[in-house]
Scaffold this active site. Structure first.
Site, PDB file in Angstrom:
ATOM      1  N   GLY A 156       0.845  -1.246  -0.027  1.00 56.09           N
ATOM      2  CA  GLY A 156       0.107   0.006   0.035  1.00 56.09           C
ATOM      3  C   GLY A 156       0.743   1.291   0.049  1.00 56.09           C
ATOM      4  O   GLY A 156       1.425   1.612   1.042  1.00 56.09           O
TER       5      GLY A 156
ATOM      6  N   MET B 218       0.650   7.743   3.220  1.00 59.94           N
ATOM      7  CA  MET B 218       1.155   7.077   4.710  1.00 59.94           C
ATOM      8  C   MET B 218       2.119   6.006   4.372  1.00 59.94           C
ATOM      9  O   MET B 218       3.083   5.888   4.828  1.00 59.94           O
ATOM     10  CB  MET B 218      -0.166   6.833   5.502  1.00 59.94           C
ATOM     11  CG  MET B 218      -0.586   7.884   6.059  1.00 59.94           C
ATOM     12  SD  MET B 218       0.091   8.612   7.410  1.00 59.94           S
ATOM     13  CE  MET B 218       0.464   7.713   8.665  1.00 59.94           C
TER      14      MET B 218
ATOM     15  N   LYS C 246      -7.087   1.117   3.058  1.00 59.27           N
ATOM     16  CA  LYS C 246      -8.460   1.599   3.699  1.00 59.27           C
ATOM     17  C   LYS C 246      -8.984   0.791   4.695  1.00 59.27           C
ATOM     18  O   LYS C 246      -8.969  -0.367   4.432  1.00 59.27           O
ATOM     19  CB  LYS C 246      -9.384   2.054   2.416  1.00 59.27           C
ATOM     20  CG  LYS C 246     -10.461   2.918   3.315  1.00 59.27           C
ATOM     21  CD  LYS C 246     -11.562   3.175   2.108  1.00 59.27           C
ATOM     22  CE  LYS C 246     -12.649   3.852   2.542  1.00 59.27           C
ATOM     23  NZ  LYS C 246     -13.575   4.315   1.468  1.00 59.27           N
TER      24      LYS C 246
ATOM     25  N   SER D  23       0.678   7.261  14.881  1.00 55.33           N
ATOM     26  CA  SER D  23       0.338   8.514  15.261  1.00 55.33           C
ATOM     27  C   SER D  23       1.438   9.469  14.548  1.00 55.33           C
ATOM     28  O   SER D  23       2.634   9.181  15.172  1.00 55.33           O
ATOM     29  CB  SER D  23      -0.112   8.786  16.531  1.00 55.33           C
ATOM     30  OG  SER D  23      -0.390  10.233  16.476  1.00 55.33           O
TER      31      SER D  23
ATOM     32  N   LYS E   4      -4.560   3.659  20.180  1.00 57.67           N
ATOM     33  CA  LYS E   4      -4.595   4.743  19.303  1.00 57.67           C
ATOM     34  C   LYS E   4      -5.989   5.336  19.208  1.00 57.67           C
ATOM     35  O   LYS E   4      -6.064   6.711  18.959  1.00 57.67           O
ATOM     36  CB  LYS E   4      -4.115   4.119  18.065  1.00 57.67           C
ATOM     37  CG  LYS E   4      -4.257   5.067  16.705  1.00 57.67           C
ATOM     38  CD  LYS E   4      -3.336   6.378  16.670  1.00 57.67           C
ATOM     39  CE  LYS E   4      -2.991   7.067  15.548  1.00 57.67           C
ATOM     40  NZ  LYS E   4      -4.300   7.395  14.746  1.00 57.67           N
TER      41      LYS E   4
ATOM     42  N   HIS F  97      -6.098   7.801  21.942  1.00 57.95           N
ATOM     43  CA  HIS F  97      -5.247   8.964  21.677  1.00 57.95           C
ATOM     44  C   HIS F  97      -6.187   9.883  20.476  1.00 57.95           C
ATOM     45  O   HIS F  97      -5.908  11.015  20.936  1.00 57.95           O
ATOM     46  CB  HIS F  97      -3.945   8.465  20.943  1.00 57.95           C
ATOM     47  CG  HIS F  97      -3.165   9.339  20.070  1.00 57.95           C
ATOM     48  ND1 HIS F  97      -3.601   9.911  18.997  1.00 57.95           N
ATOM     49  CD2 HIS F  97      -2.159  10.106  20.314  1.00 57.95           C
ATOM     50  CE1 HIS F  97      -2.980  10.857  18.567  1.00 57.95           C
ATOM     51  NE2 HIS F  97      -1.563  10.645  19.307  1.00 57.95           N
ATOM     52  N   ASN F  98      -6.691   9.400  19.766  1.00 61.47           N
ATOM     53  CA  ASN F  98      -7.626  10.293  18.445  1.00 61.47           C
ATOM     54  C   ASN F  98      -8.568  11.015  19.228  1.00 61.47           C
ATOM     55  O   ASN F  98      -8.856  11.887  19.224  1.00 61.47           O
ATOM     56  CB  ASN F  98      -7.694   9.534  17.421  1.00 61.47           C
ATOM     57  CG  ASN F  98      -6.671   9.102  16.705  1.00 61.47           C
ATOM     58  OD1 ASN F  98      -5.645   9.225  16.816  1.00 61.47           O
ATOM     59  ND2 ASN F  98      -7.272   8.856  15.236  1.00 61.47           N
TER      60      ASN F  98
ATOM     61  N   GLU G 147      -7.059  13.773  21.194  1.00 63.70           N
ATOM     62  CA  GLU G 147      -6.851  14.937  20.008  1.00 63.70           C
ATOM     63  C   GLU G 147      -8.043  15.429  19.722  1.00 63.70           C
ATOM     64  O   GLU G 147      -8.048  16.902  19.693  1.00 63.70           O
ATOM     65  CB  GLU G 147      -6.312  14.083  18.902  1.00 63.70           C
ATOM     66  CG  GLU G 147      -5.924  14.767  17.821  1.00 63.70           C
ATOM     67  CD  GLU G 147      -5.503  14.072  16.492  1.00 63.70           C
ATOM     68  OE1 GLU G 147      -5.867  14.051  15.636  1.00 63.70           O
ATOM     69  OE2 GLU G 147      -4.893  13.079  16.633  1.00 63.70           O
TER      70      GLU G 147
ATOM     71  N   ARG H  45     -36.077   5.741  39.677  1.00 65.09           N
ATOM     72  CA  ARG H  45     -35.972   4.329  38.934  1.00 65.09           C
ATOM     73  C   ARG H  45     -36.659   3.268  39.820  1.00 65.09           C
ATOM     74  O   ARG H  45     -37.235   2.420  39.414  1.00 65.09           O
ATOM     75  CB  ARG H  45     -34.431   4.073  38.868  1.00 65.09           C
ATOM     76  CG  ARG H  45     -33.742   4.865  37.870  1.00 65.09           C
ATOM     77  CD  ARG H  45     -32.235   4.574  37.831  1.00 65.09           C
ATOM     78  NE  ARG H  45     -31.986   3.135  37.176  1.00 65.09           N
ATOM     79  CZ  ARG H  45     -31.630   2.100  37.608  1.00 65.09           C
ATOM     80  NH1 ARG H  45     -31.334   2.089  38.847  1.00 65.09           N
ATOM     81  NH2 ARG H  45     -31.383   1.003  36.868  1.00 65.09           N
TER      82      ARG H  45
END
Length: 476
Positions: free
Chosen positions: A10, A14, A77, A130, A184, A187-188, A191, A448
């Site tokens: 690929g 990236m 992808k 990242s 990850k 992490h995002n 971010e 409740r």
């Protein structure tokens, strides 16, 4: 011919950058792309690195070019294309070979792929990377999930290409199956929250104080020399200072206020909810991006409803800017505390034993949320690795107390002026709720029990779990 240490499939942006990074750091790499022309172009443009690159135009040649057990990075992808490529590779790879998904995969898909390869002789690594294009080319932060044996096979290559923080490589094995991709994802999510809070501060400077983009840039430039020093503050300073070559206006002023998203922020919010861990700053940031996409609807609503408040911040502008700096620091603490709390719960849920100090350590360079702030988180979790929450560690408890007043004033001023600060407000509410020993959920429990007989626990510990609602007296 000498075999390659690793392969990569690929060669989009990236993948190409990661392959060049691997070669530049002294590793021999085989590359393959579905389009042979893409492989030829990549090789032709590799220049002095060609000696370490083996371009292949068939999967047979690609597999033969790699030293067994063969690690193969796939950069395609996310979703079905990954599964289709894995199915194809199974026809070519041998026992012990390792398929490495370095894309932004959902960790649940990664777990399923591990299970799908059981009994095949092949193994899998879900690898979070990242740092964007620049990080892939010159040194990303790398989060590895897989068997320890497969990690040992690729550790020398990954250590060589990872970003370095004071010579410490920002790469680590974090646990089995989906651990790397989960970290990850969080992490995002952090971010997203960090970017949203910075945008909210920018909005208060622009709309609340009337600052130009250039003036906002100067504020961020100053903050980047202090405790807020980070990649995101640095690039905010840069983009706010840029000029549009077409109109001569500030570049940021000609950009439509609709933010895109690829799904990882949403995944992090969903997983936090699944695990029962509040991640309100991340959730607010995801919602804010979704609202930003409703540009036409927002314009229509403004015409109907008008804008609330004065739109301007009253009082001493310099004092308010000083509060903004502390408020942003407080908001970041909230977002990181929530993200690490989600990872701690996921570690228990999935049996990963995620090392919190190590995660903070490998985020200190290479990744999008890199900042000097992470060095402090590393120290905090090293001293208290089993802390229930980052904000109760001594250093961060002190920071929360130091920044509390500023965050409170900023959120209050924004509300009075009618300026939205959803992520900063959510951080304040999180702190206020987390630090309060007696909240208001006792009423919710009573409700409740009233409509669903769900029961409750009593403060006095009595073994009576229903109230005297309606016509019955329940336990009484």
């Amino acid at each position: 011919m000498q075999q390659a240490e690793i392969g990569l499939i690929g060669l989009a942006v990236m993948g190409s950058n990661l392959a060049l990074n691997i070669a530049e750091k002294g590793n021999r790499i085989a590359v393959f792309n579905r389009s042979p022309d893409k492989t030829r172009t990549f090789y032709a443009e590799a220049g002095a690195l060609q000696d370490r690159i083996v371009p292949c135009e068939s999967l047979e040649a690609f597999v033969a070019a790699i030293r067994p057990p063969r690690p193969v990075i796939i950069m395609v992808k996310a979703g079905d294309p990954v599964d289709e490529l894995i199915a194809t590779l199974r026809n070519y790879l041998s026992e012990g070979d390792i398929i490495i998904d370095a894309g932004n995969a959902n960790f649940r898909d990664t777990i399923a792929r591990f299970k799908g390869l059981e009994g095949s002789g092949l193994t899998f690594i879900g690898m979070g990377v990242s740092g964007g294009e620049e990080g892939a080319r010159h040194g990303p932060s790398i989060m590895v999930g897989g068997t320890e044996e497969s990690w040992k096979r690729v550790e020398p290559v990954l250590t060589s290409i990872a970003a370095k923080y004071k010579d410490d490589p920002c790469v680590a094995w974090l646990g089995e199956n989906g651990a790397g991709h989960f970290v990850k994802t969080i992490h995002n999510g952090i971010e997203y929250a960090d970017m949203q809070m910075i945008a909210e501060i920018y909005g208060l400077l622009r709309d609340g104080l009337g600052y130009s983009a250039k003036a906002c840039s100067e504020v961020f430039s100053l903050w980047n020399t202090r405790r807020l020093n980070s990649y995101l503050i640095e690039i905010s300073e840069t983009v706010l200072a840029a000029t549009d070559p077409v109109t001569g206006q500030a570049m940021v002023d000609v950009i439509v206020d609709k933010a895109g998203q690829k799904g990882t922020g949403k995944w992090s919010a969903i997983e936090a909810l699944n695990l029962g861990i509040p991640a309100t700053a991340i959730e607010a940031a995801v919602a804010a991006r979704s609202l930003s996409s409703f540009k036409t609807k927002r314009m229509d609503a403004e015409a109907i409803l008008g804008l609330p408040g004065t739109g301007r911040i009253a009082g001493d502008a310099d004092a308010f800017v000083a509060d903004l700096e502390l408020a942003l620091l407080a908001g970041k603490i909230g977002a990181y505390a929530q993200g690490f709390a989600v990872m701690a719960e996921a570690s228990r849920e999935f049996g990963w034993s995620l090392p919190m100090p190590t995660i903070a350590r490998i985020w200190r360079a290479g990744c999008i949320i890199r900042s000097q702030f992470l060095d402090e988180i590393t120290s905090a979790f090293t001293a208290m690795p089993d802390a229930d929450n980052l904000i109760v560690t001594p250093a961060f408890a002190a920071m929360v107390q130091e920044t509390d007043g500023a965050l409170r004033r900023v959120v209050a001023s924004a509300a009075l002026a009618g300026l939205p600060v959803p992520a900063l407000a959510s951080a304040l509410a999180y702190f206020d709720t987390y630090r309060r020993g007696r909240g208001t959920a006792n009423l919710i429990q009573a409700q409740r029990d009233f409509f669903g007989a769900h029961g409750f626990d009593r403060i006095d510990g009595l073994d009576k779990h229903h109230g005297p609602w309606g016509s019955g007296l329940a336990d009484f």
